[in-house]
Design an enzyme around this catalytic site. Structure first.
Site, PDB file in Angstrom:
ATOM      1  N   ASN A  23       0.751  -1.048   0.074  1.00 31.68           N
ATOM      2  CA  ASN A  23       0.135   0.084  -0.144  1.00 31.68           C
ATOM      3  C   ASN A  23       1.038   1.139  -0.158  1.00 31.68           C
ATOM      4  O   ASN A  23       1.450   1.362   1.051  1.00 31.68           O
ATOM      5  CB  ASN A  23      -0.776   0.112   1.280  1.00 31.68           C
ATOM      6  CG  ASN A  23      -1.634   1.244   1.387  1.00 31.68           C
ATOM      7  OD1 ASN A  23      -1.928   2.152   0.541  1.00 31.68           O
ATOM      8  ND2 ASN A  23      -2.151   1.310   2.513  1.00 31.68           N
ATOM      9  N   TRP A  24       1.044   1.710  -1.212  1.00 31.00           N
ATOM     10  CA  TRP A  24       1.788   3.100  -1.395  1.00 31.00           C
ATOM     11  C   TRP A  24       1.031   4.482  -0.346  1.00 31.00           C
ATOM     12  O   TRP A  24       2.003   5.480  -0.421  1.00 31.00           O
ATOM     13  CB  TRP A  24       2.000   3.641  -2.492  1.00 31.00           C
ATOM     14  CG  TRP A  24       2.885   2.526  -3.493  1.00 31.00           C
ATOM     15  CD1 TRP A  24       3.531   1.450  -2.864  1.00 31.00           C
ATOM     16  CD2 TRP A  24       3.251   2.566  -4.957  1.00 31.00           C
ATOM     17  NE1 TRP A  24       4.231   0.694  -3.933  1.00 31.00           N
ATOM     18  CE2 TRP A  24       3.990   1.411  -5.046  1.00 31.00           C
ATOM     19  CE3 TRP A  24       2.862   3.376  -5.879  1.00 31.00           C
ATOM     20  CZ2 TRP A  24       4.519   1.344  -6.357  1.00 31.00           C
ATOM     21  CZ3 TRP A  24       3.362   3.003  -7.029  1.00 31.00           C
ATOM     22  CH2 TRP A  24       4.240   2.040  -7.370  1.00 31.00           C
ATOM     23  N   LYS A  25      -0.023   4.214  -0.081  1.00 37.55           N
ATOM     24  CA  LYS A  25      -0.738   5.504   0.591  1.00 37.55           C
ATOM     25  C   LYS A  25      -0.408   6.741  -0.263  1.00 37.55           C
ATOM     26  O   LYS A  25      -0.494   6.549  -1.384  1.00 37.55           O
ATOM     27  CB  LYS A  25       0.046   5.656   1.942  1.00 37.55           C
ATOM     28  CG  LYS A  25      -0.044   4.185   2.817  1.00 37.55           C
ATOM     29  CD  LYS A  25       0.340   4.403   4.163  1.00 37.55           C
ATOM     30  CE  LYS A  25       0.229   3.026   4.991  1.00 37.55           C
ATOM     31  NZ  LYS A  25       0.312   3.169   6.415  1.00 37.55           N
ATOM     32  N   HIS A  45      -8.938   0.641   5.830  1.00 40.14           N
ATOM     33  CA  HIS A  45      -7.732   0.584   6.260  1.00 40.14           C
ATOM     34  C   HIS A  45      -7.694   1.580   7.872  1.00 40.14           C
ATOM     35  O   HIS A  45      -8.603   2.643   7.567  1.00 40.14           O
ATOM     36  CB  HIS A  45      -6.797   1.290   5.495  1.00 40.14           C
ATOM     37  CG  HIS A  45      -5.422   1.390   5.743  1.00 40.14           C
ATOM     38  ND1 HIS A  45      -4.843   2.256   6.493  1.00 40.14           N
ATOM     39  CD2 HIS A  45      -4.297   0.264   5.606  1.00 40.14           C
ATOM     40  CE1 HIS A  45      -3.540   2.093   6.916  1.00 40.14           C
ATOM     41  NE2 HIS A  45      -3.308   0.956   6.248  1.00 40.14           N
ATOM     42  N   GLU A  90      -6.273   4.049   8.629  1.00 32.14           N
ATOM     43  CA  GLU A  90      -6.153   5.522   8.370  1.00 32.14           C
ATOM     44  C   GLU A  90      -7.318   6.177   7.771  1.00 32.14           C
ATOM     45  O   GLU A  90      -7.900   7.053   8.283  1.00 32.14           O
ATOM     46  CB  GLU A  90      -4.872   5.723   7.355  1.00 32.14           C
ATOM     47  CG  GLU A  90      -3.549   5.450   8.186  1.00 32.14           C
ATOM     48  CD  GLU A  90      -2.625   5.219   7.400  1.00 32.14           C
ATOM     49  OE1 GLU A  90      -2.459   5.182   6.284  1.00 32.14           O
ATOM     50  OE2 GLU A  90      -1.306   4.569   7.922  1.00 32.14           O
ATOM     51  N   GLY A 112       3.426   1.667  11.017  1.00 34.81           N
ATOM     52  CA  GLY A 112       4.400   2.554  10.872  1.00 34.81           C
ATOM     53  C   GLY A 112       5.042   3.194  12.185  1.00 34.81           C
ATOM     54  O   GLY A 112       5.828   4.165  12.313  1.00 34.81           O
ATOM     55  N   SER A 165       4.400  -2.207  10.201  1.00 32.53           N
ATOM     56  CA  SER A 165       5.731  -2.399  10.296  1.00 32.53           C
ATOM     57  C   SER A 165       6.449  -3.688   9.843  1.00 32.53           C
ATOM     58  O   SER A 165       7.573  -4.299  10.396  1.00 32.53           O
ATOM     59  CB  SER A 165       6.226  -2.224  11.681  1.00 32.53           C
ATOM     60  OG  SER A 165       5.641  -1.027  12.205  1.00 32.53           O
ATOM     61  N   GLY A 184       3.170  -1.218   4.287  1.00 32.31           N
ATOM     62  CA  GLY A 184       3.363   0.116   3.880  1.00 32.31           C
ATOM     63  C   GLY A 184       4.651   0.729   3.398  1.00 32.31           C
ATOM     64  O   GLY A 184       5.097   0.389   2.533  1.00 32.31           O
TER      65      GLY A 184
END
Ligand code: PGA
Length: 249
Positions: free
Chosen positions: A3-5, A92, A94, A171, A210, A231
Site C-alpha cells: 500500500n503506497w498510501k 484501512h 487511516e 508505521g 511495520s 506500507g
C-alpha cells in the site's frame, strides 16, 4: 500487498515498475504480489504490470460504497476495475480514523467491490488502549461483523481477503510478539467460523504493521497467516523484492 498510501508521482510510480525485479516462475505460481498506488497512478501501473507478464497485480487504496451517479468526487468499484484494479482495500485504519470509513459502510464497500468482480481486502485491528484493556477480540469481531456482508456466496467468499493490522503497529516499528500473532490468528478464525461457517477457514488472512525485509520471513512462519500488507517498506522496489524473496515456497 504493498500500500503506497499518499506517496509517489506518476514518474516515481513508473520508476518503481522499472526497478522491481521480474518474479521467477516459481514465485509467480505461489505468490500474489499486488501494488496499491494512488488513484491517479492506477491506469499507468495497470498498463506497466500488464506488460511484464509476471502476475503482478494492481489494487485501489479506497473505493466508494456507491455505484455511478451524483456522488461528487467518489470513485466507484466499476471505475476502478475499468482502470485495471483487481483488488481494493476497505477499512484501512487511516481511513477509519480520517475518513469515517468505519462501521456498516465497510460492509457496503466490500459488497460493492465484490459486485464489480474484484477482491476486497478488509482491514481491521485494535488500538493500543483496546489491547491494554484486553478488548482486542471484541474489536475484531465488531469490525468483521460490520465488514463481511451476510449474503456472501461461496464463490464470493473465495475472492475475499482480510488483513489484521493492529493500529499501534502501523508505521511505528512495533510488531506484535510471535505468540500474540499466533493467538490473534486463532481468535480471528473463531470469529470467521461464527460469521461465515466452514467458508471462514478458507479466507486468506494477512498481517500488516511495520513489516520490513528483516522480519517478513519470521512473520510468515507464524501459523495462520497467508500474506502481508506492507506500507513503508513497499515503497522501495528492492525492499519489496526482498520481502517477496522471504516468502517460503
Ligand atoms: P507500515 O504500514 O508497513 O508502514 O507499518 C502498514 C499499513 O498501513 O498497511
Amino acid at each position: 500487498m504493498a500500500n503506497w498510501k499518499s506517496h509517489k508521482s506518476l514518474a516515481e510510480s513508473a520508476a518503481f515498475a522499472e526497478g522491481f525485479p521480474t518474479l521467477t516462475p516459481r514465485q509467480r505460481a505461489r505468490i500474489d504480489v499486488v501494488l496499491f498506488p494512488p488513484f491517479l497512478a492506477l491506469s499507468l501501473m495497470a498498463s506497466r504490470v500488464a506488460g511484464r507478464d509476471d502476475g503482478l497485480a494492481i489494487g485501489a487504496q479506497a473505493v466508494s460504497a456507491t455505484g455511478p451517479g451524483a456522488f461528487t468526487g467518489e470513485v466507484s468499484a466499476a471505475m476502478l476495475r475499468d482502470a485495471g484494479a483487481r483488488y481494493a482495500l476497505v477499512g484501512h485504519s487511516e481511513r477509519r480514523r480520517d475518513q469515517g470509513e468505519d462501521g456498516p459502510v465497510t460492509g457496503r464497500k466490500v459488497r460493492a467491490v465484490l459486485d464489480a468482480g474484484m477482491c476486497p481486502v478488509l482491514c481491521f485491528g485494535e488500538q493500543l488502549d483496546e489491547r491494554r484493556a484486553h478488548r482486542e477480540e471484541h474489536v475484531w469481531a465488531r469490525q468483521l461483523e460490520d465488514g463481511l456482508p451476510r449474503d456472501l456466496s461461496g464463490v464470493e467468499s473465495e475472492g475475499l481477503i482480510i488483513a489484521y493490522e493492529p493500529v499501534w503497529a502501523i508505521g511505528t516499528g512495533l510488531v506484535p510478539e510471535r505468540e500474540q500473532l499466533a493467538a490473534a490468528a486463532a481468535g480471528i478464525r473463531r470469529i470467521l467460523a461464527r460469521l461465515l461457517g466452514e467458508r471462514g477457514a478458507a479466507v486468506p488472512l494477512l498481517y500488516g504493521g511495520s513489516v520490513k525485509r528483516d522480519n517478513a520471513g519470521a512473520i510468515l512462519s507464524i501459523p495462520g497467516y497467508q500474506g502481508l500488507l506492507i506500507g513503508g517498506a513497499g515503497l522501495d522496489p528492492r525492499h519489496l523484492a526482498d520481502i517477496v524473496a522471504a516468502v517460503p515456497l
